[in-house]
Design an enzyme around this catalytic site. Structure first.
Site, short mmCIF file in Angstrom:
data_model
loop_
_atom_site.label_atom_id
_atom_site.label_comp_id
_atom_site.label_asym_id
_atom_site.label_seq_id
_atom_site.Cartn_x
_atom_site.Cartn_y
_atom_site.Cartn_z
N PRO A 46 -5.57 3.53 -2.41
CA PRO A 46 -6.49 4.67 -2.38
C PRO A 46 -5.97 5.87 -3.18
CG PRO A 46 -6.44 3.65 -0.24
CD PRO A 46 -5.40 2.94 -1.07
N GLU A 47 -4.72 6.26 -2.98
CA GLU A 47 -4.09 7.29 -3.79
C GLU A 47 -2.63 6.95 -4.01
OE1 GLU A 47 -7.55 9.54 -1.97
OE2 GLU A 47 -5.93 8.36 -1.08
N SER A 48 -2.10 7.44 -5.11
CA SER A 48 -0.66 7.33 -5.40
C SER A 48 -0.13 8.73 -5.71
CB SER A 48 -0.39 6.40 -6.58
OG SER A 48 -0.72 5.06 -6.25
N HIS A 77 -2.60 11.79 3.10
CA HIS A 77 -1.79 10.64 3.50
C HIS A 77 -0.69 10.35 2.48
CE1 HIS A 77 -3.94 7.89 0.71
NE2 HIS A 77 -2.98 7.02 0.98
N ILE A 224 -12.78 5.28 -4.82
CA ILE A 224 -12.31 4.71 -3.54
C ILE A 224 -13.53 4.38 -2.69
CG2 ILE A 224 -10.86 5.07 -1.52
CD1 ILE A 224 -9.53 7.38 -3.04
#
Length: 301
Positions: A46-48, A77, A224
């Protein structure tokens, strides 16, 4: 060949394969923006988060966040996952002080809570919350997120809220309705782009045992389809509850929010909402688990 350390950290859980997975690249100072974007796309999480030195004396790290499709200004997160990694793998727990991240939306301090030298929880203080109106028909939003119009909870206003990113908050009557939601991703993405919305966040007070609220989050406009457990959106939700008068002023409120259950990645967020000052203060905390550690092998540019 250039080797880059990379980690897969599951946030808002203390177990692998639950919560929200984030990629974390702790030594990103030599990477270009196109390289960061390609790495985020390769990891397909979803995210980095990409960490590098900050020019600010009041920050420990500069942090940038990428989805597989684009850079975003703030991700809760991935901040929790980055903090957990630094504390447990890079010796920051022994420093005995918060880690301060410089983000595109401002400084985000994250406190480390340990017991007998073991990290138990990390808690980020998000930027001041804000809310504003959105001129969209609630029945149309219901159609786009895949619930019935009667599932909308008209006791609470549908609004845009932010503690970094902009989130469309959609009040829903029951957990079952949230779990049944099947969004029309392309149409929802178009709506979100039109209004500058990062994610569309469904919430209900009809939560499972042990939780105060239950949520679900869709973010097709930033690549996403569904974000499993969202620190930024739930921080914005908590700010909305305070600013809209749903939490009593002059008190410190503790909320436990559950998310991810509908897609088999349950997570838990512990949110503190302070309404004792002129503006609400939102602190979002949770645990994390480092699930994968390895190296990316980058070829010559």
């Amino acid at each position: 060949m250039k080797l880059v350390s990379v980690y897969h950290v599951d946030a808002f859980t203390n177990a692998p394969f639950a919560g929200n997975p984030a990629g974390v690249v702790p030594d990103a100072g030599t990477l270009t923006v196109p390289q960061m974007q390609r790495i985020a796309n390769e990891l397909n999480l979803p995210e980095s988060a990409f960490l590098m030195e900050s020019d600010r004396p009041d920050a420990d790290f500069r942090i940038r966040y990428f989805t597989p499709a684009t850079e975003i200004d703030f991700c809760g997160h991935a901040t929790v996952g980055s903090t957990w990694l630094l504390a447990t793998e890079r010796g920051w727990l022994e420093k005995g002080r918060p880690i301060v991240f410089e983000t595109n939306v401002g400084l985000i301090p994250v406190e480390l809570d340990s017991v007998d030298g073991q990290l138990r929880n990390v808690t980020m203080t998000q930027i001041a919350p804000s809310v504003r109106e959105i001129g969209v028909d609630p029945e149309e939003v219901a159609r786009l997120v895949g619930i019935r119009a009667e599932d909308m909870d008209d006791r609470y206003p549908m609004k845009l809220a932010s503690t970094g990113g902009v989130h469309l908050l959609v009040p829903v009557r029951t957990r079952d309705a949230i779990d049944r939601a099947v969004p029309l991703s392309s149409e929802l993405a178009a709506l979100n782009r039109k209004h500058g919305i990062t994610t569309t966040h469904l919430f209900t007070w009809d939560a499972p045992a042990g939780y105060d609220l239950y949520t679900r989050d869709f973010a097709p406009a930033i690549g996403i389809p569904e974000d499993p457990v969202t620190g930024a959106a739930n921080g914005a939700l908590s700010g909305y509850l305070a600013l809209e008068g749903m939490l009593a002023k002059g008190e410190v409120h503790q909320l436990v929010i559950g998310q991810g259950h509908a897609i088999g990645r349950p997570g838990t967020l512990h949110v503190t909402v302070e309404t004792t000052g002129a503006h609400p203060v939102i602190r979002v905390g949770g645990a994390a688990h480092i699930t994968i550690a390895g190296q990316l092998r980058l070829g010559a540019e």
